[in-house]
Motif scaffolding. Structure first.
Motif, short mmCIF file in Angstrom:
data_model
loop_
_atom_site.label_atom_id
_atom_site.label_comp_id
_atom_site.label_asym_id
_atom_site.label_seq_id
_atom_site.Cartn_x
_atom_site.Cartn_y
_atom_site.Cartn_z
N VAL A 96 0.89 -1.20 -0.10
CA VAL A 96 -0.10 -0.03 0.01
C VAL A 96 1.02 1.26 -0.04
O VAL A 96 1.80 1.12 0.90
CB VAL A 96 -0.92 0.18 1.27
N ARG A 97 0.49 2.08 -0.65
CA ARG A 97 1.42 3.52 -0.76
C ARG A 97 1.11 4.21 0.62
O ARG A 97 0.30 4.26 1.37
CB ARG A 97 0.83 4.65 -1.83
N PHE A 98 2.48 4.65 0.96
CA PHE A 98 2.51 5.49 2.32
C PHE A 98 1.48 6.42 2.46
O PHE A 98 0.82 6.73 3.40
CB PHE A 98 3.95 5.73 2.55
N SER A 99 1.53 7.28 1.58
CA SER A 99 0.59 8.47 1.36
C SER A 99 -0.88 7.89 1.61
O SER A 99 -1.61 8.84 2.30
CB SER A 99 0.66 9.04 -0.19
N THR A 100 -1.44 6.88 1.03
CA THR A 100 -2.54 6.54 1.24
C THR A 100 -2.96 6.04 2.88
O THR A 100 -4.24 6.50 3.31
CB THR A 100 -3.04 5.20 0.20
N TYR A 101 -1.85 5.34 3.29
CA TYR A 101 -2.15 5.11 4.85
C TYR A 101 -2.09 6.28 5.38
O TYR A 101 -2.68 6.27 6.52
CB TYR A 101 -0.78 3.93 4.96
N ALA A 102 -1.13 7.07 5.38
CA ALA A 102 -0.59 8.24 5.96
C ALA A 102 -1.83 9.16 6.17
O ALA A 102 -2.24 10.02 7.34
CB ALA A 102 0.61 9.02 5.61
N ALA A 103 -2.61 9.26 5.14
CA ALA A 103 -3.86 10.28 4.93
C ALA A 103 -4.80 9.94 6.01
O ALA A 103 -5.29 10.99 6.56
CB ALA A 103 -4.47 10.18 3.84
N TRP A 104 -5.01 8.83 6.50
CA TRP A 104 -6.10 8.31 7.37
C TRP A 104 -5.27 9.01 8.87
O TRP A 104 -6.33 9.52 9.72
CB TRP A 104 -6.44 6.85 7.57
N TRP A 105 -4.30 8.68 9.30
CA TRP A 105 -3.66 9.19 10.50
C TRP A 105 -3.68 10.58 10.59
O TRP A 105 -3.90 11.09 11.66
CB TRP A 105 -2.34 8.50 10.66
N ILE A 106 -3.30 11.35 9.48
CA ILE A 106 -3.29 12.50 9.71
C ILE A 106 -4.67 13.19 9.70
O ILE A 106 -4.97 14.13 10.54
CB ILE A 106 -2.72 13.24 8.24
N ARG A 107 -5.58 12.79 9.11
CA ARG A 107 -6.88 13.36 9.24
C ARG A 107 -7.56 13.10 10.53
O ARG A 107 -8.17 13.77 11.32
CB ARG A 107 -7.67 12.74 8.00
N SER A 108 -7.47 11.88 11.11
CA SER A 108 -7.83 11.58 12.57
C SER A 108 -7.30 12.28 13.50
O SER A 108 -8.02 12.62 14.52
CB SER A 108 -7.36 9.77 12.77
N ALA A 109 -5.79 12.57 13.55
CA ALA A 109 -5.36 13.47 14.26
C ALA A 109 -5.88 14.71 14.40
O ALA A 109 -6.01 15.32 15.61
CB ALA A 109 -3.75 13.57 14.16
N MET A 110 -5.99 15.20 13.28
CA MET A 110 -6.56 16.66 13.02
C MET A 110 -7.95 16.68 13.60
O MET A 110 -8.40 17.64 14.54
CB MET A 110 -6.66 17.26 11.66
N GLN A 111 -8.76 15.70 13.14
CA GLN A 111 -10.14 15.74 13.76
C GLN A 111 -10.44 15.73 15.30
O GLN A 111 -11.10 16.28 16.07
CB GLN A 111 -10.99 14.57 13.02
N ASP A 112 -9.48 14.77 15.82
CA ASP A 112 -9.55 14.65 17.29
C ASP A 112 -8.82 15.93 18.05
O ASP A 112 -9.57 16.26 19.02
CB ASP A 112 -8.45 13.44 17.83
N TYR A 113 -8.09 16.64 17.36
CA TYR A 113 -7.70 18.01 17.95
C TYR A 113 -8.80 18.98 17.96
O TYR A 113 -9.18 19.69 18.80
CB TYR A 113 -6.52 18.40 17.16
#
Length: 295
Positions: A96-113
């Motif tokens: 899996v491309r890292f960008s595809t995987y990282a996008a979920w973690w980035i969005r989740s961190a921002m939403q929690d904030y």
């Protein structure tokens, strides 16, 4: 209301964004190699190269959430935390491309904030509420055809509930929550007035007199009960204590084994003891309602 950074912070944010945009994108093979070097050998240089190459993804995601009134720099930093978490957990063997995987973690961190800081009142404590918080405005604009619409119609709430698979009542509640701003209880009711909102909040706690009376009545009932228990036989006291005065009372079968009698005999002894207790308590009170605690 949108947050406006001071000029120094704006310059720092701009420098970070420009630096992020200059980082070269990684080919799939290089991305996989860097991920393996970090995962298998702990190569921090590989980790840093992998992360820096995708800080532009953090910036792009932060720009989507800038209308929630929070500092852009804070959103970026939270996104960077999510990016680091993604790098730590990424498994290159999954193809899996890292960008595809990282996008979920980035969005989740921002939403929690955002959910933690958008209001002093915790918002989005369930998955349904979280989905509503981040999608209600968009769906309302699409359904009503007017982004500044004051509220959804009953049909509009039904469509939103179906689109997000949530209850219509939750849609209505979140709509009211998003429309209401935080307000201090120390705010004056009117300009120049001395009365504050908190002055009109009713104190629903019992009065000091009621507390003292309740404590006195409780002690009196406890004394009556102890005196009534003293009139029972040792076996009857054991049964009442184990069956009625514990959070998890013993079963008839358990007491039967302890006392060496059948569980039917234990039931008979318990009933007889309860009759004695009631009679003994009634001799000590003026009326039956005196034994009841007020709701």
């Amino acid at each position: 209301m949108a947050h406006i950074d001071d000029p120094e912070t704006q310059r720092a944010n701009l420098l970070f964004i420009k630096a992020s945009m200059k980082e070269p994108l990684l080919a799939r093979d290089l991305e996989q190699e860097l991920a393996r070097r970090w995962r298998e050998h702990g190569d921090e240089r590989a980790l840093h190269q992998l992360v820096r190459s995708y800080t532009r993804l953090v910036v792009a995601t932060a720009s989507r959430f800038r209308n929630y009134g929070l500092p852009m720099g804070d959103l970026v930093q939270e996104g960077n935390v999510g990016l680091m978490q993604a790098a730590a957990r990424f498994e290159p063997d999954r193809e899996v491309r890292f960008s595809t995987y990282a996008a979920w973690w980035i969005r989740s961190a921002m939403q929690d904030y955002i959910l933690r800081n958008w209001s002093i009142v915790r918002t989005g404590t369930t998955s349904a509420q979280k989905s509503l918080f981040f999608n209600l405005r968009r769906l309302r604009a699409r359904i009503e055809g007017n982004p500044s619409s004051s509220g959804l119609s009953a049909e509009g709430r039904r469509q939103v509930a179906e689109a997000l698979n949530v209850d219509e009542k939750e849609v209505e509640t979140m709509e009211m929550r998003l429309a209401a701003a935080d307000q201090s209880l120390n705010s004056p009711l009117a300009d120049g007035g001395e009365d504050e909102w908190q002055d009109f909040l009713a104190d629903e706690r019992p009065s000091p007199e009621a507390v003292v009376i309740g404590m006195r009545d409780s002690r009196m009932r406890s004394r009556w009960l102890m005196e009534a228990l003293g009139e029972l036989s040792p076996r009857e006291r054991t049964i009442i204590a184990e069956r009625r005065l514990r959070d998890e009372g013993a079963t008839l079968e358990e007491l039967g084994r302890v006392l060496g009698v059948s569980k039917e005999r234990v039931r008979q002894l318990e009933n007889r003891a309860m009759v004695k207790l009631r009679a003994s308590m009634m001799k000590r009170v003026g009326a039956a309602e005196d034994l009841l605690l007020e709701a």
